[in-house]
Design a protein around this motif. Sequence first.
Motif, PDB file in Angstrom:
ATOM      1  N   HIS A  16       3.949   9.095   7.650  1.00 47.13           N
ATOM      2  CA  HIS A  16       3.508  10.162   8.105  1.00 47.13           C
ATOM      3  C   HIS A  16       3.785  11.234   6.959  1.00 47.13           C
ATOM      4  N   TYR A  17       5.139  11.071   6.454  1.00 48.70           N
ATOM      5  CA  TYR A  17       5.720  11.953   5.341  1.00 48.70           C
ATOM      6  C   TYR A  17       5.048  11.665   3.877  1.00 48.70           C
ATOM      7  N   LEU A  18       4.749  10.491   3.625  1.00 45.16           N
ATOM      8  CA  LEU A  18       4.008  10.122   2.558  1.00 45.16           C
ATOM      9  C   LEU A  18       2.746  10.866   2.398  1.00 45.16           C
ATOM     10  N   ALA A  19       1.936  10.660   3.474  1.00 48.30           N
ATOM     11  CA  ALA A  19       0.585  11.346   3.599  1.00 48.30           C
ATOM     12  C   ALA A  19       0.853  12.805   3.371  1.00 48.30           C
ATOM     13  N   LYS A  20       1.979  13.506   4.030  1.00 50.16           N
ATOM     14  CA  LYS A  20       2.151  14.891   3.928  1.00 50.16           C
ATOM     15  C   LYS A  20       2.290  15.222   2.665  1.00 50.16           C
ATOM     16  N   ALA A  21       3.042  14.405   1.826  1.00 49.13           N
ATOM     17  CA  ALA A  21       3.424  14.608   0.597  1.00 49.13           C
ATOM     18  C   ALA A  21       2.068  14.590  -0.524  1.00 49.13           C
ATOM     19  N   LEU A  22       1.391  13.636  -0.190  1.00 52.24           N
ATOM     20  CA  LEU A  22      -0.151  13.874  -0.770  1.00 52.24           C
ATOM     21  C   LEU A  22      -0.931  15.249  -0.449  1.00 52.24           C
ATOM     22  N   ASP A  23      -0.726  15.763   0.698  1.00 51.60           N
ATOM     23  CA  ASP A  23      -1.510  16.871   1.120  1.00 51.60           C
ATOM     24  C   ASP A  23      -0.778  17.973   0.450  1.00 51.60           C
TER      25      ASP A  23
ATOM     26  N   VAL B 227       1.978  16.376  -4.161  1.00 54.47           N
ATOM     27  CA  VAL B 227       2.470  15.290  -4.878  1.00 54.47           C
ATOM     28  C   VAL B 227       1.264  14.161  -5.112  1.00 54.47           C
ATOM     29  N   THR B 228       1.179  14.040  -6.283  1.00 52.88           N
ATOM     30  CA  THR B 228       0.244  13.102  -6.661  1.00 52.88           C
ATOM     31  C   THR B 228       0.300  11.563  -6.328  1.00 52.88           C
ATOM     32  N   VAL B 229      -0.589  10.847  -6.367  1.00 49.56           N
ATOM     33  CA  VAL B 229      -0.347   9.305  -6.148  1.00 49.56           C
ATOM     34  C   VAL B 229       0.480   8.668  -7.320  1.00 49.56           C
ATOM     35  N   ALA B 230       0.141   8.879  -8.483  1.00 48.42           N
ATOM     36  CA  ALA B 230       1.138   8.693  -9.505  1.00 48.42           C
ATOM     37  C   ALA B 230       2.569   8.782  -9.375  1.00 48.42           C
ATOM     38  N   GLU B 231       3.108  10.164  -8.782  1.00 43.65           N
ATOM     39  CA  GLU B 231       4.293  10.580  -8.677  1.00 43.65           C
ATOM     40  C   GLU B 231       5.001   9.837  -7.460  1.00 43.65           C
ATOM     41  N   LEU B 232       4.020   9.570  -6.434  1.00 39.31           N
ATOM     42  CA  LEU B 232       4.762   8.693  -5.472  1.00 39.31           C
ATOM     43  C   LEU B 232       5.044   7.285  -5.696  1.00 39.31           C
ATOM     44  N   SER B 233       4.163   6.628  -6.572  1.00 38.67           N
ATOM     45  CA  SER B 233       4.576   5.681  -7.088  1.00 38.67           C
ATOM     46  C   SER B 233       5.673   5.329  -7.798  1.00 38.67           C
ATOM     47  N   GLU B 234       5.934   6.504  -8.725  1.00 39.57           N
ATOM     48  CA  GLU B 234       7.087   6.503  -9.554  1.00 39.57           C
ATOM     49  C   GLU B 234       8.161   6.703  -8.626  1.00 39.57           C
ATOM     50  N   ILE B 235       8.333   7.412  -7.837  1.00 40.21           N
ATOM     51  CA  ILE B 235       9.292   7.718  -6.620  1.00 40.21           C
ATOM     52  C   ILE B 235       9.785   6.487  -6.030  1.00 40.21           C
ATOM     53  N   ILE B 236       8.850   5.656  -5.568  1.00 36.04           N
ATOM     54  CA  ILE B 236       9.277   4.298  -5.121  1.00 36.04           C
ATOM     55  C   ILE B 236       9.807   3.457  -6.034  1.00 36.04           C
ATOM     56  N   THR B 237       9.385   3.482  -7.386  1.00 36.50           N
ATOM     57  CA  THR B 237       9.841   2.553  -8.488  1.00 36.50           C
ATOM     58  C   THR B 237      11.320   3.215  -8.748  1.00 36.50           C
TER      59      THR B 237
ATOM     60  N   ALA C  26       9.032   0.592   1.639  1.00 35.89           N
ATOM     61  CA  ALA C  26       8.309   1.874   1.089  1.00 35.89           C
ATOM     62  C   ALA C  26       7.228   1.703   0.516  1.00 35.89           C
ATOM     63  N   ALA C  27       7.078   0.575  -0.522  1.00 43.42           N
ATOM     64  CA  ALA C  27       5.769  -0.006  -1.069  1.00 43.42           C
ATOM     65  C   ALA C  27       4.996  -0.661  -0.104  1.00 43.42           C
ATOM     66  N   THR C  28       5.123  -1.104   1.005  1.00 41.66           N
ATOM     67  CA  THR C  28       4.543  -1.409   2.057  1.00 41.66           C
ATOM     68  C   THR C  28       3.735  -0.487   2.657  1.00 41.66           C
ATOM     69  N   ALA C  29       4.477   0.774   3.207  1.00 42.33           N
ATOM     70  CA  ALA C  29       4.005   1.676   3.881  1.00 42.33           C
ATOM     71  C   ALA C  29       2.921   2.573   3.005  1.00 42.33           C
ATOM     72  N   ALA C  30       3.448   2.518   1.603  1.00 38.23           N
ATOM     73  CA  ALA C  30       2.621   3.279   0.795  1.00 38.23           C
ATOM     74  C   ALA C  30       1.154   2.745   0.781  1.00 38.23           C
ATOM     75  N   LYS C  31       1.091   1.367   0.639  1.00 40.84           N
ATOM     76  CA  LYS C  31      -0.076   0.559   0.263  1.00 40.84           C
ATOM     77  C   LYS C  31      -1.050   0.724   1.543  1.00 40.84           C
TER      78      LYS C  31
ATOM     79  N   ILE D 169      -7.486   4.845  -2.398  1.00 39.63           N
ATOM     80  CA  ILE D 169      -6.751   4.892  -3.690  1.00 39.63           C
ATOM     81  C   ILE D 169      -6.610   3.720  -4.229  1.00 39.63           C
ATOM     82  N   GLY D 170      -7.305   3.683  -5.481  1.00 38.66           N
ATOM     83  CA  GLY D 170      -7.176   2.584  -6.227  1.00 38.66           C
ATOM     84  C   GLY D 170      -6.200   2.488  -7.510  1.00 38.66           C
ATOM     85  N   ALA D 171      -6.169   1.110  -8.080  1.00 43.25           N
ATOM     86  CA  ALA D 171      -5.285   0.852  -9.027  1.00 43.25           C
ATOM     87  C   ALA D 171      -5.238   1.793 -10.361  1.00 43.25           C
TER      88      ALA D 171
END
Length: 227
Positions: A53-60, A63-73, A87-92, A100-102
């Motif tokens: 829920h909060y990953l989706a809210k972050a995008l809304d 927060v960009t897809v790239a930023e979410l990816s970097e936060i997890i990393t 977290a990577a599983t939830a984001a996938k 959202i693609g590579a």
Amino acid sequence: MEDLTAVSPALQRYRDQTVEGDLWMRPELSPRDRSLVTVSALITANQSAQLPHYLAKALDDGVTVAELSEIITHLAFYAGWPNAMSAATAAKDLFTARGIGADQLPAAQPELLALDEVAESARQNTNQQTYGAIAPGVLHFTTDVLFRDLWLRPDLSPRDRSLVTVSALVASGQVAQITYHLGRALDNGLTTAQAGETLTQLAFYVGWPKVFTALPVVKDVLENRPT
């Protein structure tokens, strides 16, 4: 969450009126920053059920897809590898659902930001003198992987990377590390008002005890910072 009234009408009232109707509307942090803080706290606490829920809210919230990816990393190193993998599983699943693609993800090895050689040399020398004889492997990876690579990745700004780190430290109760990283956050552009409001946001998502444990350290950093 539609079933919340069947469990706790009071909790639903606090969620609707206090959290969503007040906390998330406070102007001291933007909705985007609040999402950065909240997602960081949930990853750190391995709150997998709430994370989608909060990953989706972050995008809304911007927060960009790239930023979410970097936060997890980033949080693989500050909250632990298993939490980042969860977290990577939830984001996938979210990325798949939104198409959202590579091509929207950060490169595995991008061109890094410039390193502040003076500050990094001072940090490295202090750690070497204090801990070099105890855990040389930790210091090796701290220098080569964290501060000469991870912190220089360009798809999350230094200010936001610091905000994510401080949020994770408060969420995990690692108050001994807050002094350095909060100082770094302020150097990277976080304001004192934003630092204080970060604690307000975290109180609801990690609990009052962890925030009050962090408060004396945050107070000391803010009050003793050179003006």
